[in-house]
Design a protein around this motif. Structure first.
Motif, PDB file in Angstrom:
ATOM      1  N   LEU A 267     -42.470 106.119  46.754  1.00  0.00           N
ATOM      2  CA  LEU A 267     -43.132 106.267  45.445  1.00  0.00           C
ATOM      3  C   LEU A 267     -44.488 106.979  45.536  1.00  0.00           C
ATOM      4  O   LEU A 267     -45.198 106.843  46.516  1.00  0.00           O
ATOM      5  CB  LEU A 267     -43.291 104.900  44.789  1.00  0.00           C
ATOM      6  CG  LEU A 267     -41.951 104.197  44.533  1.00  0.00           C
ATOM      7  CD1 LEU A 267     -42.168 102.780  44.052  1.00  0.00           C
ATOM      8  CD2 LEU A 267     -41.094 104.975  43.550  1.00  0.00           C
ATOM      9  N   GLN A 268     -44.800 107.716  44.485  1.00  0.00           N
ATOM     10  CA  GLN A 268     -45.987 108.588  44.498  1.00  0.00           C
ATOM     11  C   GLN A 268     -46.997 108.168  43.424  1.00  0.00           C
ATOM     12  O   GLN A 268     -46.655 107.413  42.522  1.00  0.00           O
ATOM     13  CB  GLN A 268     -45.535 110.024  44.253  1.00  0.00           C
ATOM     14  CG  GLN A 268     -44.644 110.502  45.374  1.00  0.00           C
ATOM     15  CD  GLN A 268     -44.293 111.967  45.259  1.00  0.00           C
ATOM     16  OE1 GLN A 268     -44.727 112.652  44.349  1.00  0.00           O
ATOM     17  NE2 GLN A 268     -43.521 112.439  46.207  1.00  0.00           N
ATOM     18  N   PRO A 269     -48.218 108.690  43.510  1.00  0.00           N
ATOM     19  CA  PRO A 269     -49.198 108.324  42.485  1.00  0.00           C
ATOM     20  C   PRO A 269     -48.810 108.882  41.121  1.00  0.00           C
ATOM     21  O   PRO A 269     -48.158 109.928  41.050  1.00  0.00           O
ATOM     22  CB  PRO A 269     -50.491 108.987  42.979  1.00  0.00           C
ATOM     23  CG  PRO A 269     -50.064 110.037  43.928  1.00  0.00           C
ATOM     24  CD  PRO A 269     -48.755 109.602  44.510  1.00  0.00           C
ATOM     25  N   SER A 355     -35.696 100.112  36.538  1.00  0.00           N
ATOM     26  CA  SER A 355     -36.855 101.010  36.624  1.00  0.00           C
ATOM     27  C   SER A 355     -38.033 100.417  35.874  1.00  0.00           C
ATOM     28  O   SER A 355     -39.175 100.667  36.211  1.00  0.00           O
ATOM     29  CB  SER A 355     -36.560 102.352  35.966  1.00  0.00           C
ATOM     30  OG  SER A 355     -35.453 102.907  36.548  1.00  0.00           O
ATOM     31  N   LYS A 356     -37.713  99.661  34.800  1.00  0.00           N
ATOM     32  CA  LYS A 356     -38.818  99.235  33.929  1.00  0.00           C
ATOM     33  C   LYS A 356     -39.056  97.735  34.021  1.00  0.00           C
ATOM     34  O   LYS A 356     -38.102  96.942  34.015  1.00  0.00           O
ATOM     35  CB  LYS A 356     -38.486  99.596  32.476  1.00  0.00           C
ATOM     36  CG  LYS A 356     -38.401 101.081  32.256  1.00  0.00           C
ATOM     37  CD  LYS A 356     -38.325 101.398  30.794  1.00  0.00           C
ATOM     38  CE  LYS A 356     -38.482 102.893  30.591  1.00  0.00           C
ATOM     39  NZ  LYS A 356     -38.319 103.285  29.215  1.00  0.00           N
ATOM     40  N   ILE A 571     -34.171 106.130  35.525  1.00  0.00           N
ATOM     41  CA  ILE A 571     -34.830 106.563  36.767  1.00  0.00           C
ATOM     42  C   ILE A 571     -35.693 107.769  36.410  1.00  0.00           C
ATOM     43  O   ILE A 571     -35.231 108.706  35.769  1.00  0.00           O
ATOM     44  CB  ILE A 571     -33.773 106.989  37.821  1.00  0.00           C
ATOM     45  CG1 ILE A 571     -33.017 105.768  38.319  1.00  0.00           C
ATOM     46  CG2 ILE A 571     -34.378 107.802  38.962  1.00  0.00           C
ATOM     47  CD1 ILE A 571     -33.678 104.971  39.403  1.00  0.00           C
ATOM     48  N   PHE A 572     -36.984 107.716  36.754  1.00  0.00           N
ATOM     49  CA  PHE A 572     -37.823 108.823  36.308  1.00  0.00           C
ATOM     50  C   PHE A 572     -38.658 109.462  37.428  1.00  0.00           C
ATOM     51  O   PHE A 572     -39.043 110.597  37.347  1.00  0.00           O
ATOM     52  CB  PHE A 572     -38.758 108.378  35.166  1.00  0.00           C
ATOM     53  CG  PHE A 572     -39.615 107.193  35.539  1.00  0.00           C
ATOM     54  CD1 PHE A 572     -40.863 107.374  36.069  1.00  0.00           C
ATOM     55  CD2 PHE A 572     -39.153 105.890  35.359  1.00  0.00           C
ATOM     56  CE1 PHE A 572     -41.655 106.281  36.421  1.00  0.00           C
ATOM     57  CE2 PHE A 572     -39.941 104.792  35.709  1.00  0.00           C
ATOM     58  CZ  PHE A 572     -41.191 104.988  36.243  1.00  0.00           C
ATOM     59  N   ALA A 573     -38.898 108.713  38.506  1.00  0.00           N
ATOM     60  CA  ALA A 573     -39.910 109.226  39.444  1.00  0.00           C
ATOM     61  C   ALA A 573     -39.300 109.784  40.723  1.00  0.00           C
ATOM     62  O   ALA A 573     -38.190 109.415  41.110  1.00  0.00           O
ATOM     63  CB  ALA A 573     -40.872 108.100  39.803  1.00  0.00           C
ATOM     64  N   VAL A 601     -31.690 112.396  42.030  1.00  0.00           N
ATOM     65  CA  VAL A 601     -32.390 112.459  43.323  1.00  0.00           C
ATOM     66  C   VAL A 601     -33.512 113.475  43.199  1.00  0.00           C
ATOM     67  O   VAL A 601     -33.279 114.678  43.169  1.00  0.00           O
ATOM     68  CB  VAL A 601     -31.416 112.836  44.462  1.00  0.00           C
ATOM     69  CG1 VAL A 601     -32.154 112.942  45.789  1.00  0.00           C
ATOM     70  CG2 VAL A 601     -30.291 111.834  44.537  1.00  0.00           C
ATOM     71  N   LYS A 602     -34.711 112.943  43.058  1.00  0.00           N
ATOM     72  CA  LYS A 602     -35.852 113.846  42.858  1.00  0.00           C
ATOM     73  C   LYS A 602     -36.747 113.772  44.082  1.00  0.00           C
ATOM     74  O   LYS A 602     -37.212 112.695  44.450  1.00  0.00           O
ATOM     75  CB  LYS A 602     -36.635 113.423  41.626  1.00  0.00           C
ATOM     76  CG  LYS A 602     -35.845 113.593  40.352  1.00  0.00           C
ATOM     77  CD  LYS A 602     -36.642 113.158  39.148  1.00  0.00           C
ATOM     78  CE  LYS A 602     -35.740 113.188  37.919  1.00  0.00           C
ATOM     79  NZ  LYS A 602     -35.993 112.108  37.007  1.00  0.00           N
TER      80      LYS A 602
END
Ligand SMILES: Nc1ncnc2c1ncn2[C@@H]1O[C@H](COP(=O)(O)OP(=O)(O)OP(=O)(O)O)[C@@H](O)[C@H]1O
Length: 692
Positions: A267-269, A355-356, A571-573, A601-602
């Protein structure tokens, strides 16, 4: 001779005389001496503290508490030992005939008291050696390669080396990540709080400068969630704060040793949305390795390659394809194998990852309300206990300075305000009932593979045992153990350890939980400690469980889950699919619901580029790893710059620009998003262009 197993110091309870931010429904707290501290010295210490703090009213109450608790500990231990005469051989046989189950339980205790030994891989050892040499280190690797475990070894090493409060600043971007390593959030440790504009970073000067001037080491775990912009601002301030003598030459991070751990494929900022009304808004952009500070730090990089969480090479390869984005279709392959419903095994349902937050919370509450116990799975000890039971934690604060009252008060306040109370994985209150789906929030350190119960292991509450009954059982086991058949000391230690923990808790009913690996255990209250180096200790005593019908993907980062459904909705990130799937230990314990499209898949191309560069600059151990399962090669680029333990090169000392040139390829300006220069040089470049 026996001694109480918990140590030899005094716990001061969070009592009404020292109100806590969240003390509303905390039960009456007890002060307990762990070892045989005599009543008089303990009481006189309490008297001294309270006189100085002008808390006369609570003096009598504390005195009574101390006396009561001492009495309680003594009578408690007396109770355990009253039947401790070794049993004769005949009686022993009789006991065995009469109670085979109990005998088996004792044998399990014997096995559980033999702690498994973990040997480090060469890469893990290399990280520790580099830290010992005082190098700045970044270590990375896929989920389950032991980053958190290595950090724990590092912390042990540093606590032996440094002995002042604040020498080692342990941080992570979120409380959830910080608490397991005994740290605090970066925002809190640096005193910047919520940063909306760049001016907010000035708070560091007023709130934390003194502390940072004397610090020696800064640890950041889960570095992937730290933005470049944040790291740069903090580093600039730190360097100024720590370069206060005119003749001092500024050093990166003001000369602090920095240790970063994390996996940028996770996970990223989250960048802030631009708000044009805010002057000089802080936007939280970029990834930490894009910061100028990163390059200035001259980090020794170690990639941990052996994955311990999963044991199936095929699954590991597919996970790696998703992690690096090399073959996003691997998600569809996994989904094909894992689209069937996971069966309900012994009443244990898989945990659903959402996700939420909202979805996970709603699901947990709905399920708790609906849960009716299935009669055949239930161990009844008290028919009234089919109702929900609220288990309330006991909390203790133990400042280190017992001689100076002023310092004692300061330390007490610091510990009382610790983020630990909000972010501890064991909750202040937990509501359970028979049939509740739960997961462990700590490793149980039991011996043998089949007994492997770890943070994330899934189970179901199947009954309750009373504290009273539990103590009787321990007494009985201790008496059995003291027969010639069971001579080893670890069993006695273990039983006394359990007894000690029970003595610190006022929880009357203890949940019995059946786990997926077949173990059915009493989940006794555990001590969740949070050590602030040279300040003191916060302890929460609570059963090590949390509701596990559902969790969010963000909250499960760092966990190992053995029975899990990943819901792909919303899924968003970047990295989110990988984090969710890599929690599973095996394909057998994984189900995927929702449309498993490869488009979910991001992966950030900047991260891919960065890891390619790492292959050139990473530090290698002298020997190759032998244990665990090696992750597939991420990279075909032949390393052309191998460092070994003997490396003494420090490019920064030569010329900072050279470092940037060497590592140019991954540098992307988070300011203008162009490759080739760091953000701080962006303004400079624009100026140069205008001038030319
Ligand atoms: N050298 C080792 N030998 C045996 N087991 C190990 C070793 N190193 C790590 N493990 C085990 O592997 C599991 C995963 O370790 P850990 O949680 O530290 O990984 P991680 O890299 O931090 O994972 P994530 O990135 O998902 O947070 C743990 O159960 C840990 O005890």
């Amino acid at each position: 001779m026996f001694c109480c197993p918990l140590g030899s110091t005094i716990y001061v309870p969070l009592s009404p005389s020292f109100p806590t931010p969240h003390s509303s429904n905390r039960p009456k707290m007890e002060a307990l001496a762990e070892d045989w501290v005599d009543d008089d010295s303990m009481i006189s210490m309490m008297q001294e503290v309270e006189t100085n703090l002008n808390l006369q009213n609570s003096r009598q109450e504390s005195e009574t508490q101390v006396k009561d608790s001492h009495r309680e500990v003594k009578s408690f231990v007396g109770h355990l030992y009253k039947d401790m005469e070794p049993l004769g051989e005949d009686l022993q046989q009789e006991v065995e005939m009469e109670d085979k189950d109990l005998q088996q339980e004792v044998e399990t205790e014997v096995r559980d008291s033999q702690q498994p030994i973990i040997s480090l891989t060469p890469e893990q050892q290399l990280v520790i050696d580099l830290v010992r040499e005082g190098k700045n280190v970044f270590f990375t690797g896929s989920g389950g390669t032991g980053k958190t475990m290595v950090l724990q070894h590092i912390l042990k090493l540093l606590s032996e080396r440094y002995d002042r409060a604040g020498d080692v600043v342990i941080t992570a971007p979120t409380g959830i990540a910080a608490i397991p390593i005994g740290g605090t959030t970066i925002h809190r440790a640096t005193g910047i709080g919520i940063t909306r504009t760049k001016k907010d970073f000035d708070c560091m000067w007023t709130t934390a400068a003194k502390k940072w001037r004397s610090a020696k080491v800064w640890i950041i775990d889960e570095i992937s969630m730290v933005s470049a912009e944040l790291l740069d601002h903090l580093e600039q301030n730190l360097t100024k704060i720590r370069t206060y003598k005119p003749k001092d030459v500024p050093k990166p991070f003001g000369g602090l040793q920095v240790i970063f751990a994390g996996d940028f494929f996770q996970l990223q900022p989250v960048p802030e949305k631009p708000n044009y009304k805010l002057k000089d808004q802080f936007l939280n952009r970029g990834l930490a390795f894009e910061a100028a500070a990163w390059h200035r730090a001259d980090l020794q990089t170690v990639v941990l390659k052996n994955i311990f969480r999963q044991g199936d090479g095929h699954f590991i390869r597919m996970l790696n394809d998703i992690r690096t984005g090399e073959n996003p279709a691997a998600l569809e392959d996994i989904a094909k194998q894992c689209s069937r419903d996971l069966s309900v095994e012994d009443g244990i349902l898989p945990t659903v990852l959402y996700s939420k937050n909202k979805d996970a919370d709603e699901y947990n509450i709905k399920k708790l309300n609906e849960t009716l116990p299935d009669e055949k799975d239930v161990i009844w000890i008290n028919p009234n206990l089919d109702k929900p039971v609220v288990l309330v934690a006991n909390e203790y604060i133990r400042p280190e300075a017992s001689k100076s009252n002023y310092l004692y008060r300061q330390q007490y306040d610091q510990l009382r305000a610790a983020e630990f109370w909000t972010h501890c994985h064991a909750l202040e209150n937990i509501t359970l009932k028979i049939g509740a789906q739960v997961m462990l929030v700590r490793n149980m350190q039991l011996a043998g593979k089949e007994s492997d119960l770890v943070n994330g292991s899934r189970g179901v509450v199947v009954g309750w045992t009373s504290r009273e009954e539990k103590l009787e059982k321990i007494t009985w086991k201790l008496s059995l153990f003291r027969t010639p058949k069971f001579k080893t000391n670890p069993v006695e230690d273990r039983l006394l350890h359990i007894a000690g923990k029970l003595s610190q808790s006022t929880i009357e009913f203890i949940p019995i939980v059946a786990f997926r690996n077949g173990r059915v255990i009493d989940c006794d209250p555990e001590m969740f400690d949070y050590q602030v180096l040279k300040v003191g200790l916060c302890t929460r005593v609570q059963v090590p469980l949390k509701l596990a019908w559902a969790l969010t993907i963000h909250k499960c980062q760092g966990l190992t889950l053995d029975y899990v459904i990943v819901n792909l909705k919303y899924i968003f990130a970047e990295g989110q699919v990988y984090v969710a799937l890599s929690r599973a230990r095996s394909l057998d314990g994984l189900q995927i619901i929702g449309n498993a499209s490869r488009s979910y898949v991001k992966v950030s191309p900047r991260v891919v580029q960065f890891y390619k560069t790492l292959a050139r600059i990473e530090t290698h151990p002298v020997t190759r790893p032998e244990e665990g399962i090696a992750a597939p090669e991420e990279e075909t680029v032949e390393p052309d710059r191998k460092h070994t333990l003997s490396t003494t090169e420090n490019p920064f000392e030569k010329c900072p620009e050279e470092v940037f040139l060497e590592n140019m390829s991954p540098v992307i300006c988070y300011h203008c998003s162009k490759e080739g220069h760091p953000a701080w040089a962006c303004k400079l470049e624009k100026l140069l262009r205008i001038n030319s």
